[in-house]
Write an enzyme that holds these catalytic residues in place. Sequence first.
Site, PDB file in Angstrom:
ATOM      1  N   GLY A  13       0.817  -1.224   0.000  1.00  0.00           N
ATOM      2  CA  GLY A  13       0.000   0.000   0.000  1.00  0.00           C
ATOM      3  C   GLY A  13       0.840   1.258   0.000  1.00  0.00           C
ATOM      4  O   GLY A  13       0.728   2.096   0.897  1.00  0.00           O
ATOM      5  N   ALA A  14       1.675   1.401  -1.053  1.00  0.00           N
ATOM      6  CA  ALA A  14       2.605   2.551  -1.052  1.00  0.00           C
ATOM      7  C   ALA A  14       2.312   3.557  -2.167  1.00  0.00           C
ATOM      8  O   ALA A  14       3.124   4.439  -2.402  1.00  0.00           O
ATOM      9  CB  ALA A  14       4.038   2.056  -1.144  1.00  0.00           C
ATOM     10  N   SER A  15       1.193   3.436  -2.810  1.00  0.00           N
ATOM     11  CA  SER A  15       0.898   4.397  -3.888  1.00  0.00           C
ATOM     12  C   SER A  15       0.578   5.781  -3.333  1.00  0.00           C
ATOM     13  O   SER A  15       0.663   6.784  -4.042  1.00  0.00           O
ATOM     14  CB  SER A  15      -0.266   3.890  -4.745  1.00  0.00           C
ATOM     15  N   ARG A  16       0.182   5.835  -2.055  1.00  0.00           N
ATOM     16  CA  ARG A  16      -0.235   7.111  -1.445  1.00  0.00           C
ATOM     17  C   ARG A  16       0.211   7.135   0.017  1.00  0.00           C
ATOM     18  O   ARG A  16       0.609   6.115   0.568  1.00  0.00           O
ATOM     19  CB  ARG A  16      -1.768   7.230  -1.461  1.00  0.00           C
ATOM     20  N   SER A 143      -2.105   1.173  14.819  1.00  0.00           N
ATOM     21  CA  SER A 143      -2.660   2.518  15.010  1.00  0.00           C
ATOM     22  C   SER A 143      -2.913   2.729  16.505  1.00  0.00           C
ATOM     23  O   SER A 143      -3.154   1.758  17.240  1.00  0.00           O
ATOM     24  CB  SER A 143      -3.993   2.624  14.261  1.00  0.00           C
ATOM     25  N   TYR A 156     -12.059  -1.325  12.520  1.00  0.00           N
ATOM     26  CA  TYR A 156     -10.681  -0.844  12.343  1.00  0.00           C
ATOM     27  C   TYR A 156      -9.856  -1.105  13.618  1.00  0.00           C
ATOM     28  O   TYR A 156      -8.717  -1.583  13.552  1.00  0.00           O
ATOM     29  CB  TYR A 156     -10.738   0.647  12.017  1.00  0.00           C
ATOM     30  N   ALA A 158     -10.366  -3.357  15.904  1.00  0.00           N
ATOM     31  CA  ALA A 158     -10.127  -4.804  16.040  1.00  0.00           C
ATOM     32  C   ALA A 158      -8.985  -5.241  15.127  1.00  0.00           C
ATOM     33  O   ALA A 158      -8.110  -6.017  15.528  1.00  0.00           O
ATOM     34  CB  ALA A 158     -11.407  -5.576  15.713  1.00  0.00           C
ATOM     35  N   LYS A 160      -6.494  -3.392  14.006  1.00  0.00           N
ATOM     36  CA  LYS A 160      -5.207  -2.827  14.418  1.00  0.00           C
ATOM     37  C   LYS A 160      -4.722  -3.426  15.746  1.00  0.00           C
ATOM     38  O   LYS A 160      -3.509  -3.530  15.979  1.00  0.00           O
ATOM     39  CB  LYS A 160      -5.322  -1.299  14.511  1.00  0.00           C
ATOM     40  N   ILE A 189      -2.247  11.274  11.505  1.00  0.00           N
ATOM     41  CA  ILE A 189      -1.277  11.624  10.462  1.00  0.00           C
ATOM     42  C   ILE A 189      -2.044  12.175   9.265  1.00  0.00           C
ATOM     43  O   ILE A 189      -3.059  11.603   8.853  1.00  0.00           O
ATOM     44  CB  ILE A 189      -0.459  10.374  10.025  1.00  0.00           C
TER      45      ILE A 189
HETATM   46  P1  NAP Z   1      -4.161   6.001   2.511  1.00  0.00           P
HETATM   47  O1  NAP Z   1      -3.600   7.349   2.231  1.00  0.00           O
HETATM   48  O2  NAP Z   1      -5.624   5.779   2.368  1.00  0.00           O
HETATM   49  O3  NAP Z   1      -3.370   4.933   1.598  1.00  0.00           O
HETATM   50  C1  NAP Z   1      -3.693   3.564   1.700  1.00  0.00           C
HETATM   51  C2  NAP Z   1      -2.767   2.752   0.813  1.00  0.00           C
HETATM   52  O4  NAP Z   1      -3.131   1.365   0.954  1.00  0.00           O
HETATM   53  C3  NAP Z   1      -2.890   3.091  -0.668  1.00  0.00           C
HETATM   54  O5  NAP Z   1      -1.620   3.002  -1.262  1.00  0.00           O
HETATM   55  C4  NAP Z   1      -3.823   1.986  -1.193  1.00  0.00           C
HETATM   56  O6  NAP Z   1      -3.621   1.647  -2.557  1.00  0.00           O
HETATM   57  C5  NAP Z   1      -3.375   0.819  -0.334  1.00  0.00           C
HETATM   58  N1  NAP Z   1      -4.379  -0.242  -0.264  1.00  0.00           N
HETATM   59  C6  NAP Z   1      -5.652  -0.148   0.177  1.00  0.00           C
HETATM   60  N2  NAP Z   1      -6.255  -1.347   0.091  1.00  0.00           N
HETATM   61  C7  NAP Z   1      -5.329  -2.212  -0.432  1.00  0.00           C
HETATM   62  C8  NAP Z   1      -5.334  -3.582  -0.752  1.00  0.00           C
HETATM   63  N3  NAP Z   1      -6.421  -4.346  -0.572  1.00  0.00           N
HETATM   64  N4  NAP Z   1      -4.216  -4.130  -1.264  1.00  0.00           N
HETATM   65  C9  NAP Z   1      -3.108  -3.380  -1.466  1.00  0.00           C
HETATM   66  N5  NAP Z   1      -3.040  -2.077  -1.171  1.00  0.00           N
HETATM   67  C10 NAP Z   1      -4.144  -1.495  -0.669  1.00  0.00           C
HETATM   68  O7  NAP Z   1      -3.795   5.526   3.999  1.00  0.00           O
HETATM   69  P2  NAP Z   1      -2.679   6.068   5.023  1.00  0.00           P
HETATM   70  O8  NAP Z   1      -3.294   7.122   5.851  1.00  0.00           O
HETATM   71  O9  NAP Z   1      -1.400   6.323   4.316  1.00  0.00           O
HETATM   72  O10 NAP Z   1      -2.541   4.769   5.975  1.00  0.00           O
HETATM   73  C11 NAP Z   1      -1.535   3.803   5.778  1.00  0.00           C
HETATM   74  C12 NAP Z   1      -1.558   2.841   6.943  1.00  0.00           C
HETATM   75  O11 NAP Z   1      -1.347   3.545   8.154  1.00  0.00           O
HETATM   76  C13 NAP Z   1      -2.889   2.105   7.106  1.00  0.00           C
HETATM   77  O12 NAP Z   1      -2.667   0.780   7.545  1.00  0.00           O
HETATM   78  C14 NAP Z   1      -3.591   2.909   8.180  1.00  0.00           C
HETATM   79  O13 NAP Z   1      -4.541   2.143   8.869  1.00  0.00           O
HETATM   80  C15 NAP Z   1      -2.405   3.282   9.057  1.00  0.00           C
HETATM   81  N6  NAP Z   1      -2.655   4.447   9.904  1.00  0.00           N
HETATM   82  C16 NAP Z   1      -2.920   5.671   9.363  1.00  0.00           C
HETATM   83  C17 NAP Z   1      -3.149   6.750  10.199  1.00  0.00           C
HETATM   84  C18 NAP Z   1      -3.411   8.124   9.683  1.00  0.00           C
HETATM   85  O14 NAP Z   1      -3.671   9.024  10.511  1.00  0.00           O
HETATM   86  N7  NAP Z   1      -3.389   8.368   8.386  1.00  0.00           N
HETATM   87  C19 NAP Z   1      -3.098   6.579  11.589  1.00  0.00           C
HETATM   88  C20 NAP Z   1      -2.821   5.314  12.100  1.00  0.00           C
HETATM   89  C21 NAP Z   1      -2.600   4.259  11.247  1.00  0.00           C
HETATM   90  P3  NAP Z   1      -4.494   2.355  -3.743  1.00  0.00           P
HETATM   91  O15 NAP Z   1      -3.979   3.775  -3.800  1.00  0.00           O
HETATM   92  O16 NAP Z   1      -4.168   1.603  -4.968  1.00  0.00           O
HETATM   93  O17 NAP Z   1      -5.912   2.274  -3.299  1.00  0.00           O
END
Ligand code: NAP
Length: 248
Positions: A13-16, A143, A156, A158, A160, A189
């Site tokens: 999941g590194a596209s974004r 998380s 979510y 559960a 994490k 974040i």
């Molecule tokens: P995000 O911006 O929504 O990006 C999610 C990434 O996961 C995207 O690259 C997406 O790919 C990929 N993805 C989603 N479903 C997938 C699947 N089934 N198979 C492969 N890739 C998949 O999320 P983020 O905020 O960067 O979060 C990243 C991680 O950190 C997550 O596990 C999230 O729960 C955790 N986290 C985030 C926060 C926060 O505040 N942002 C806080 C705590 C934990 P596509 O672009 O192709 O959809």
Amino acid sequence: MALLSGKNALVTGASRGIGRAIALRLASEGANVAFTYLSSAEKAAALEDELKGMGVKAKACKSDAADATAADVLVKDIIETFGSLEVIVNNAGITRDGLLMRMTPEQFDEVIDINLKSVYNVTKAALRQLLKQKNGSIINMSSVVGVKGNAGQANYAASKAGIIGFSKSVALELGSRNIRCNAVAPGFIETEMTAALDPATVKSWGEAIPLRRGGTTDEVANVVLFLASDLSSYITGQVIHVDGGMLT
Ligand code: NAP
């Protein structure tokens, strides 16, 4: 010498968002980086180019983290391309928020499959290689919500919390083979995931954080770099909070 030179990494999941920042940070310290995405093909191609421009090998792979067979194919492909795999960052994740009263079984299962089952899928697929190498660092993205819970996020939370139990168990099972496993628990974040939250929630979270702000993706990536590198060679089974003191 760069912290990760000669090491090969997989980031799911590194596209974004956070995953993208992690892929770039690992590459900045010399790692070759394979990464997955599901739907953001253009962003993934752009990241692959950017990583290659940094002088490392890079590979964008469309692969659904929730699909066990796809995880097997993915890991086999990366090992064939890079020769080994020392760093695994299980980062892919989604939210499907709602109060429990209205949460459908589909919303629950989708979050568990993509956030938690994916960690099992990818780790299991890589296990034989890690054991053969007697070397590896697995970093799983949990998380603060997995530690504390959050109203409207039972699915979510559960997933994490499950990641924390999984990570500690893997650390206990594989420590004797020089394979480390840790979890990172980010707080608030600023990414597309949190941009979907309503402004009132964001404001109240900000006020409750001792450092009085949300974190950046780079601040999470720096911790992942530390856990991926030999700087953390005596650290395993831990949950490192990157939350500005939110849960303190
Ligand atoms: P995000 O911006 O929504 O990006 C999610 C990434 O996961 C995207 O690259 C997406 O790919 C990929 N993805 C989603 N479903 C997938 C699947 N089934 N198979 C492969 N890739 C998949 O999320 P983020 O905020 O960067 O979060 C990243 C991680 O950190 C997550 O596990 C999230 O729960 C955790 N986290 C985030 C926060 C926060 O505040 N942002 C806080 C705590 C934990 P596509 O672009 O192709 O959809």
